[in-house]
Design an enzyme around this catalytic site. Structure first.
Site, PDB file in Angstrom:
ATOM      1  N   GLU A   1       5.438  -9.023  -2.707  1.00 20.53           N
ATOM      2  CA  GLU A   1       4.935 -10.403  -2.717  1.00 20.53           C
ATOM      3  C   GLU A   1       3.578 -10.465  -2.055  1.00 20.53           C
ATOM      4  O   GLU A   1       3.226  -9.572  -1.264  1.00 20.53           O
ATOM      5  CB  GLU A   1       5.920 -11.309  -1.961  1.00 20.53           C
ATOM      6  CG  GLU A   1       5.944 -11.005  -0.464  1.00 20.53           C
ATOM      7  CD  GLU A   1       7.155 -11.590   0.273  1.00 20.53           C
ATOM      8  OE1 GLU A   1       8.277 -11.109   0.026  1.00 20.53           O
ATOM      9  OE2 GLU A   1       6.944 -12.498   1.089  1.00 20.53           O
TER      10      GLU A   1
ATOM     11  N   LYS B   1       0.563 -11.081   0.429  1.00 23.12           N
ATOM     12  CA  LYS B   1       0.453 -11.236   1.885  1.00 23.12           C
ATOM     13  C   LYS B   1      -0.547 -12.366   2.123  1.00 23.12           C
ATOM     14  O   LYS B   1      -1.747 -12.214   1.885  1.00 23.12           O
ATOM     15  CB  LYS B   1      -0.041  -9.938   2.522  1.00 23.12           C
ATOM     16  CG  LYS B   1      -0.162 -10.039   4.035  1.00 23.12           C
ATOM     17  CD  LYS B   1      -0.468  -8.673   4.630  1.00 23.12           C
ATOM     18  CE  LYS B   1      -0.378  -8.672   6.137  1.00 23.12           C
ATOM     19  NZ  LYS B   1      -1.213  -9.673   6.804  1.00 23.12           N
TER      20      LYS B   1
ATOM     21  N   ASP C   1      -3.009 -14.882   3.835  1.00 23.19           N
ATOM     22  CA  ASP C   1      -3.918 -14.766   4.966  1.00 23.19           C
ATOM     23  C   ASP C   1      -3.922 -16.079   5.741  1.00 23.19           C
ATOM     24  O   ASP C   1      -4.818 -16.907   5.603  1.00 23.19           O
ATOM     25  CB  ASP C   1      -5.321 -14.421   4.470  1.00 23.19           C
ATOM     26  CG  ASP C   1      -6.183 -13.869   5.580  1.00 23.19           C
ATOM     27  OD1 ASP C   1      -5.652 -13.644   6.687  1.00 23.19           O
ATOM     28  OD2 ASP C   1      -7.384 -13.666   5.350  1.00 23.19           O
TER      29      ASP C   1
ATOM     30  N   TYR D   1       8.922 -17.241   3.951  1.00 24.34           N
ATOM     31  CA  TYR D   1       9.219 -15.910   3.421  1.00 24.34           C
ATOM     32  C   TYR D   1      10.205 -15.105   4.255  1.00 24.34           C
ATOM     33  O   TYR D   1      10.583 -14.008   3.884  1.00 24.34           O
ATOM     34  CB  TYR D   1       7.947 -15.093   3.192  1.00 24.34           C
ATOM     35  CG  TYR D   1       7.026 -14.999   4.399  1.00 24.34           C
ATOM     36  CD1 TYR D   1       7.432 -14.368   5.567  1.00 24.34           C
ATOM     37  CD2 TYR D   1       5.739 -15.524   4.345  1.00 24.34           C
ATOM     38  CE1 TYR D   1       6.586 -14.285   6.654  1.00 24.34           C
ATOM     39  CE2 TYR D   1       4.882 -15.443   5.431  1.00 24.34           C
ATOM     40  CZ  TYR D   1       5.320 -14.825   6.590  1.00 24.34           C
ATOM     41  OH  TYR D   1       4.487 -14.740   7.669  1.00 24.34           O
TER      42      TYR D   1
ATOM     43  N   LYS E   1      -2.671  -3.202   2.052  1.00 27.63           N
ATOM     44  CA  LYS E   1      -3.891  -4.008   2.179  1.00 27.63           C
ATOM     45  C   LYS E   1      -4.867  -3.782   1.020  1.00 27.63           C
ATOM     46  O   LYS E   1      -4.974  -2.674   0.496  1.00 27.63           O
ATOM     47  CB  LYS E   1      -4.610  -3.651   3.487  1.00 27.63           C
ATOM     48  CG  LYS E   1      -3.861  -4.065   4.744  1.00 27.63           C
ATOM     49  CD  LYS E   1      -3.899  -5.562   4.895  1.00 27.63           C
ATOM     50  CE  LYS E   1      -3.652  -6.018   6.310  1.00 27.63           C
ATOM     51  NZ  LYS E   1      -4.744  -5.833   7.232  1.00 27.63           N
TER      52      LYS E   1
ATOM     53  N   CYS F   1     -45.244 -12.250  14.595  1.00 29.11           N
ATOM     54  CA  CYS F   1     -43.916 -12.662  15.040  1.00 29.11           C
ATOM     55  C   CYS F   1     -43.685 -14.131  14.673  1.00 29.11           C
ATOM     56  O   CYS F   1     -44.507 -14.983  15.005  1.00 29.11           O
ATOM     57  CB  CYS F   1     -43.819 -12.475  16.560  1.00 29.11           C
ATOM     58  SG  CYS F   1     -42.346 -13.228  17.262  1.00 29.11           S
TER      59      CYS F   1
ATOM     60  N   CYS G   1     -43.450 -16.288  18.262  1.00 26.42           N
ATOM     61  CA  CYS G   1     -44.569 -16.536  19.180  1.00 26.42           C
ATOM     62  C   CYS G   1     -45.931 -16.301  18.533  1.00 26.42           C
ATOM     63  O   CYS G   1     -46.957 -16.577  19.141  1.00 26.42           O
ATOM     64  CB  CYS G   1     -44.426 -15.669  20.435  1.00 26.42           C
ATOM     65  SG  CYS G   1     -44.721 -13.927  20.120  1.00 26.42           S
TER      66      CYS G   1
ATOM     67  N   CYS H   1     -42.606  -7.212  17.665  1.00 26.23           N
ATOM     68  CA  CYS H   1     -43.515  -8.227  18.197  1.00 26.23           C
ATOM     69  C   CYS H   1     -44.138  -7.661  19.466  1.00 26.23           C
ATOM     70  O   CYS H   1     -43.460  -7.072  20.300  1.00 26.23           O
ATOM     71  CB  CYS H   1     -42.716  -9.488  18.508  1.00 26.23           C
ATOM     72  SG  CYS H   1     -43.529 -10.594  19.659  1.00 26.23           S
TER      73      CYS H   1
ATOM     74  N   CYS I   1     -42.929 -14.066  24.450  1.00 25.99           N
ATOM     75  CA  CYS I   1     -42.174 -14.383  23.237  1.00 25.99           C
ATOM     76  C   CYS I   1     -40.809 -14.946  23.635  1.00 25.99           C
ATOM     77  O   CYS I   1     -39.993 -14.254  24.237  1.00 25.99           O
ATOM     78  CB  CYS I   1     -42.008 -13.139  22.369  1.00 25.99           C
ATOM     79  SG  CYS I   1     -41.031 -13.447  20.902  1.00 25.99           S
TER      80      CYS I   1
HETATM   81  S1  IVH Z   1       7.009 -10.706   6.459  1.00 21.89           S
HETATM   82  C1  IVH Z   1       8.743  -8.657  10.249  1.00 21.89           C
HETATM   83  N1  IVH Z   1       5.714 -11.619   4.415  1.00 21.89           N
HETATM   84  O1  IVH Z   1       1.420 -10.957   7.969  1.00 21.89           O
HETATM   85  C2  IVH Z   1       7.502  -9.213   9.691  1.00 21.89           C
HETATM   86  N2  IVH Z   1       4.588 -11.546   6.477  1.00 21.89           N
HETATM   87  O2  IVH Z   1       0.397  -8.636   9.334  1.00 21.89           O
HETATM   88  C3  IVH Z   1       7.813 -10.403   8.868  1.00 21.89           C
HETATM   89  N3  IVH Z   1       2.323 -12.445   6.394  1.00 21.89           N
HETATM   90  O3  IVH Z   1       3.017 -11.595  10.998  1.00 21.89           O
HETATM   91  C4  IVH Z   1       6.615 -10.801   8.130  1.00 21.89           C
HETATM   92  N4  IVH Z   1       2.334 -12.975   4.272  1.00 21.89           N
HETATM   93  O4  IVH Z   1       2.095 -13.605   9.638  1.00 21.89           O
HETATM   94  C5  IVH Z   1       5.661 -11.342   5.711  1.00 21.89           C
HETATM   95  N5  IVH Z   1       4.705 -12.457   2.517  1.00 21.89           N
HETATM   96  C6  IVH Z   1       4.660 -12.176   3.799  1.00 21.89           C
HETATM   97  C7  IVH Z   1       3.522 -12.432   4.564  1.00 21.89           C
HETATM   98  C8  IVH Z   1       3.513 -12.087   5.899  1.00 21.89           C
HETATM   99  C9  IVH Z   1       1.628 -12.984   5.390  1.00 21.89           C
HETATM  100  C10 IVH Z   1       1.797 -12.288   7.752  1.00 21.89           C
HETATM  101  C11 IVH Z   1       2.745 -12.630   8.866  1.00 21.89           C
HETATM  102  C12 IVH Z   1       2.874 -11.360   9.648  1.00 21.89           C
HETATM  103  C13 IVH Z   1       1.587 -10.703   9.322  1.00 21.89           C
HETATM  104  C14 IVH Z   1       1.621  -9.223   9.584  1.00 21.89           C
END
Ligand code: IVH
Length: 720
Positions: free
Chosen positions: A127, A129, A131, A237, A325, A419, A422, A443, A449
Site C-alpha cells: 500500500e 506510504k 507522507d 491503516y 522508498k 557585489c 555593497c 566581493c 559589505c
Molecule cells: S504502518 C509498525 N502504513 O510511515 C508501523 N505506516 O516511516 C506501522 N506511514 O510511522 C506503520 N503510510 O507514520 C504504515 N501505509 C502505511 C503508512 C505508514 C505512512 C508512516 C507512519 C510510520 C512511518 C514510518
C-alpha cells in the site's frame, strides 16, 4: 579523510565511538526539527543515510552501542504546550528498503524467521506510504476518547480537541469493544496545501515548506478552531491497543476499518511473492502524481496477523513490515531569474529562482547554481526550462537545460562583476600555485559589505560554532537590521542594552502602512518569556568550548576540523591568538610551529595570518573576549601520562594499528601529534619504511621509538 566520510569498515574502534556520538547528536537534532518543530533540517534521504550508517557501525562494533542510541528511538519527545499521552502499545517506525534486492531480502528474512520453506507462499499487503504524520485514535465502547501524536513512540501529545475538529475522523464507531485504538496518517493534499499557503502569506504568516509540515503544524495548533479551519485528512491503516481482535489478516482488518467509517487506502493489494510486491510498487509509483496526496514509497506488511505477532519487532521497527522508498526525484520547471547571494567570505553564489514545482513531496522554488563557470558550462539562461533534482542533499540542483525548449532570443547570462549588496568590485583571485582563476568570485568590500558582516554573525551563532539557542539566522538578520548587533561582542551586551527593544521586536510587526500590530499569542507572557530564554541561552555560552570559539571567528579555511586542531595544539585562546599574532608579524617560529600541526597546511596558516593582520578583526576579538572565557582546552586525559604535553611524530608503516588510530590514542593521552620533525619534537615513532623524517630526527637527536615501544607506553597507561 574526515571520520564522517570514512567507510564503516575502515573505522578504528575509537573513530567508531566518535562517529556514533556524532550520529546520535545529528539524528536527535534532525528528529527534533522534524517531529517537534515541524521544520526539517535534513531531507529524508540524508536522514536515512545517517540512520543506516549508525546501524552499520553498531553492528560492526556492538559493544560501542550507546545508551541513547538512535536505533532505539522513534521521533522526538513531545513539545511543550500539549498534555502528554502515553501509548499502551508503542508506536513504531518502519525499516526501509531502497532496492528490489532489499525487498527480496525482506521476504527471505520473514520466511527464515518463521522457519518456512523458501517455496512456501506468504502473503503480503502492499500500500502507499503516505507522507504525513501518524496519529493514534483511542475509542472506548465506540466513542473517541483520545487522539495522540506519535511523539517518541512511547509518549506523544494529546491532540484530542484538535482531532475532534477533523471531518475524516469518526467520533463514534459502531462497536461494543471496550478498547479499540486505531492508527493512521494525517495528511494534507498538495492542492489544499497551496491554497493554505496563499492564505498564510496573505495574513503575513509563515508558509509551510511542504504538505507534510503543513499537516503537522495544523494538527498541533494550540487553538482547535485553527485546526478545524485546516483541510486535514486521515487514512486508517493499523491499530494499537485492542481489547478484542479485529480480524485474522492485515487485509481484512483494514477492510473492517473501512466498514467502521474510516477512510482507507484504495490502492492496497495482496502479493504472494517479492516479484508481485515489486510489481505493486511500480504500479503505485506510476500513479504517484495522480493520487492527490504525497507518498514517499510503498509499505509491505505480512498479511497473517498470527505471523505478525510471532515476528514481533526489533528496537524501533516491526519485523513484519518494511517501507520501500522512492528514489531521489527530478522535475522540470522554468528558471525565472538568478539571484546572487553574498556569503560570509564575500563569495558570490548564484541561486536559481524557479517556477515553484513539487519534487519528492517538497515545493522547490530555489536551487543552487554553484558558480559562474557552472552556469557557463551548462549555458543556463534566464527563461530556460530546466531539470531539477532533489537528492540526498538539502539544496536542490539544476542538472540540465532542455535546449529544445529554449525560447528564441534568450541572452547568455552575464555574471556580475560588482557585489550586489555593497557595490564593491567582485573579483576572481588567481591561485598562486596553479596560476588558474579561482572558481569563486568574491566581493572585495570586506566588512563594509553588509552581507559579509551579517553572514559572519550568523556563522558565529550557528550550530557548529557558539550554537546559541533561539538566536538563529532570522534573529541575527533582524538584530543586524535594527543595529542591535553589529559584531559578535554585541550579542553578549544585548541584555543590558536592548532588553525592551527586543521585547518590542518580538511583540509587534509592521503593517504595510508602517503602523505596528501585535503578533499572535499573548504578548505579555509569550514574548517576554522567549526574550528571557534568549538571554539565558546567550549567558550559557559565555564559556564556550575553545574549538567552537575558534571556529566561530569565521577565519578563512578554518572550519570545525582545523579549529579543533588549533584548540588541541594551543590549549587556550590566549596562546592561539598570541601565536597567530606573532605569525602575522612574520614571526617565523610561530609560523613554523603552526605548520607543524598535523593537518594544518599553508592555506590554513595563511588564512589565520590574514585574519589577524586585519586591525579590525583584532579589535573585534578583544571586545569579544571581554565577555567570553573559554575553559582551557582539555589537552590531556591524564596529566601523569608519560606522553602528556609531548610532541610526537609518526612515520613509516604501523603494523598493529592504523596511523589515525595511533593519533587518536596519542592525543587522548595528552600528546600533540605533529606532521613534521623539528627540534621541538619529543618522540618519533618510526615503523618500517621510515625515511627522511627518521634521518632528520636522528640528526636533531630526537628520541625515536619503535611501534612496539610506543604500544608499551600506551598499554602501561591503559592498564593503570
Ligand atoms: S504502518 C509498525 N502504513 O510511515 C508501523 N505506516 O516511516 C506501522 N506511514 O510511522 C506503520 N503510510 O507514520 C504504515 N501505509 C502505511 C503508512 C505508514 C505512512 C508512516 C507512519 C510510520 C512511518 C514510518
Amino acid at each position: 579523510m574526515k571520520i564522517s566520510e570514512k567507510p564503516v569498515k575502515e573505522l578504528s574502534r575509537d573513530e567508531a565511538e566518535i562517529e556514533l556520538a556524532r550520529l546520535a547528536s545529528e539524528i536527535t537534532k534532525a528528529d527534533k526539527a522534524y517531529y517537534t518543530d515541524d521544520d526539517p533540517i535534513l531531507t529524508d534521504a540524508t536522514y536515512d543515510i545517517l540512520r543506516r550508517r549508525n546501524a552499520l557501525i553498531e553492528r560492526t562494533f556492538p559493544k560501542l552501542k550507546r545508551a541513547d542510541s538512535p536505533s532505539e528511538k522513534v521521533g522526538a519527545a513531545p513539545a511543550i504546550g500539549f498534555e502528554k499521552a502515553e501509548h499502551a502499545v508503542a508506536m513504531l517506525s518502519l525499516d526501509n528498503a531502497f532496492s528490489d534486492e532489499d525487498v527480496s531480502d525482506f521476504v527471505a528474512r520473514v520466511k527464515r524467521f518463521l522457519k518456512l520453506a523458501d517455496d512456501e507462499p506468504v502473503l503480503f499487503t502492499a500500500e502507499p506510504k503516505i507522507d504525513g504524520l501518524s496519529l493514534s485514535l483511542l475509542y472506548q465502547k465506540g466513542q473517541l476518547v483520545r487522539a495522540a501524536t506519535r511523539g517518541d513512540g512511547k509518549v506523544g501529545e494529546d491532540v484530542t480537541a484538535n482531532a475532534y475538529s477533523i471531518a475524516d475522523i469518526p467520533k463514534k464507531i459502531d462497536t461494543t469493544a471496550d478498547v479499540l485504538e486505531i492508527r493512521g496518517e494525517i495528511y494534507m493534499s498538495p492542492k489544499d496545501f497551496m491554497i493554505l499557503n496563499d492564505q498564510l502569506a496573505e495574513a503575513g504568516e509563515k508558509p509551510a515548506a511542504n504538505p507534510r509540515n503543513a499537516a503537522a503544524g495544523s494538527l498541533r495548533q494550540i487553538d482547535p478552531a485553527v485546526t478545524a479551519s485546516r483541510p486535514l485528512r486521515f487514512f486508517a491503516y493499523s491499530w494499537g491497543d485492542v481489547s478484542e481482535p479485529i480480524a485474522d489478516t492485515q487485509y481484512t482488518a483494514v477492510k473492517a476499518l473501512g466498514e467502521w467509517g474510516f477512510s482507507i487506502n484504495q490502492d492496497m493489494t495482496l502479493c504472494a511473492s517479492a516479484e508481485e510486491m515489486i510489481a505493486a510498487y511500480r504500479a503505485i509509483e506510476k500513479k504517484r502524481a495522480s493520487l492527490g496526496y504525497d507518498i514517499d514509497g510503498v509499505v509491505y506488511k505480512v498479511d497473517r496477523l498470527d505471523y505478525q505477532s510471532r515476528l514481533g519487532a526489533v528496537s524501533r521497527s516491526p519485523r513484519w513490515a518494511i517501507a520501500h522508498k522512492f528514489p531521489a526525484e527530478r522535475a522540470t520547471t522554468v528558471l525565472k531569474g538568478i539571484d546572487i547571494q553574498v556569503g560570509r567570505t564575500g563569495a558570490l553564489t548564484p541561486v536559481a529562482r524557479l517556477e515553484p514545482v513539487t519534487v519528492g513531496g517538497v515545493i522547490v522554488s530555489n536551487a543552487t547554481l554553484h558558480n559562474q563557470d557552472e552556469i557557463e558550462r551548462k549555458d543556463i539562461r534566464i527563461g530556460d526550462t530546466v531539470i531539477l533534482q532533489r537528492a540526498g542533499d538539502v539544496i536542490p540542483q539544476i542538472v540540465e537545460v532542455l535546449l529544445d525548449e529554449r525560447p528564441k532570443g534568450l541572452k547568455k547570462y552575464n555574471f556580475p562583476e560588482t557585489c550586489p549588496v555593497c557595490g564593491s568590485h567582485a573579483v576572481r583571485d588567481l591561485n598562486p600555485k596553479t596560476g588558474k582563476e579561482d572558481v569563486v568570485r568574491r566581493c572585495t568590500g570586506g566588512l563594509i559589505c553588509g552581507a559579509q558582516a551579517v553572514e559572519r554573525l550568523k556563522h558565529f551563532v550557528s550550530r557548529k560554532a557558539l550554537n546559541i539557542d533561539g538566536l538563529g539566522a532570522k534573529q541575527i538578520e533582524a538584530f543586524f537590521e535594527t543595529g542591535f548587533v553589529k559584531e559578535p561582542a554585541d550579542i553578549f551586551t544585548l541584555k543590558t542594552r536592548q532588553r525592551q527593544n527586543i521585547i518590542d521586536l518580538y511583540t509587534y510587526k509592521k503593517n504595510q502602512d508602517g503602523t505596528l500590530k501585535v503578533k499572535d499569542g499573548n504578548p505579555e507572557v509569550t514574548n517576554r518569556k522567549s526574550v528571557e530564554n534568549l538571554f539565558s541561552s546567550i549567558d550559557e555560552r559565555r564559556a564556550p568550548p575553545l574549538d567552537r570559539l575558534i571556529n566561530a571567528l569565521g577565519i578563512r579555511h578554518v572550519g570545525e576540523n582545523n579549529a579543533s586542531l588549533f584548540a588541541q595544539h594551543y590549549g587556550s585562546f590566549e596562546a592561539f591568538a598570541e601565536a597567530a599574532q606573532k605569525a602575522s608579524d612574520k614571526g617565523r617560529d610561530s609560523y613554523d610551529d603552526m605548520l607543524a600541526i598535523d593537518g594544518v597546511g599553508e592555506l590554513v596558516a595563511q588564512g589565520v595570518i590574514d585574519f589577524f593582520d586585519e586591525p579590525h578583526n583584532r579589535d573585534a576579538i578583544s571586545r569579544l573576549m571581554e565577555h567570553v572565557t573559554p575553559p582551557s582546552f582539555e589537552v590531556a586525559k591524564s596529566a601523569d601520562s608519560p606522553v602528556a604535553g609531548k610532541t610526537i611524530v609518526f612515520t613509516g608503516t604501523l603494523e598493529t594499528m592504523t596511523r589515525d588510530e595511533a593519533k587518536v590514542q596519542a592525543t587522548s593521552l595528552g600528546a600533540k601529534v605533529s606532521g613534521s620533525v623539528s627540534a621541538k619534537t619529543d618522540f618519533l615513532v618510526a615503523g618500517p619504511g621510515a625515511g627522511s623524517k627518521l634521518k632528520k630526527a636522528e640528526s636533531l637527536g630526537v628520541k625515536t621509538l619503535t611501534e612496539k615501544e610506543w604500544s608499551d607506553i600506551i598499554s602501561v597507561m591503559n592498564d593503570g
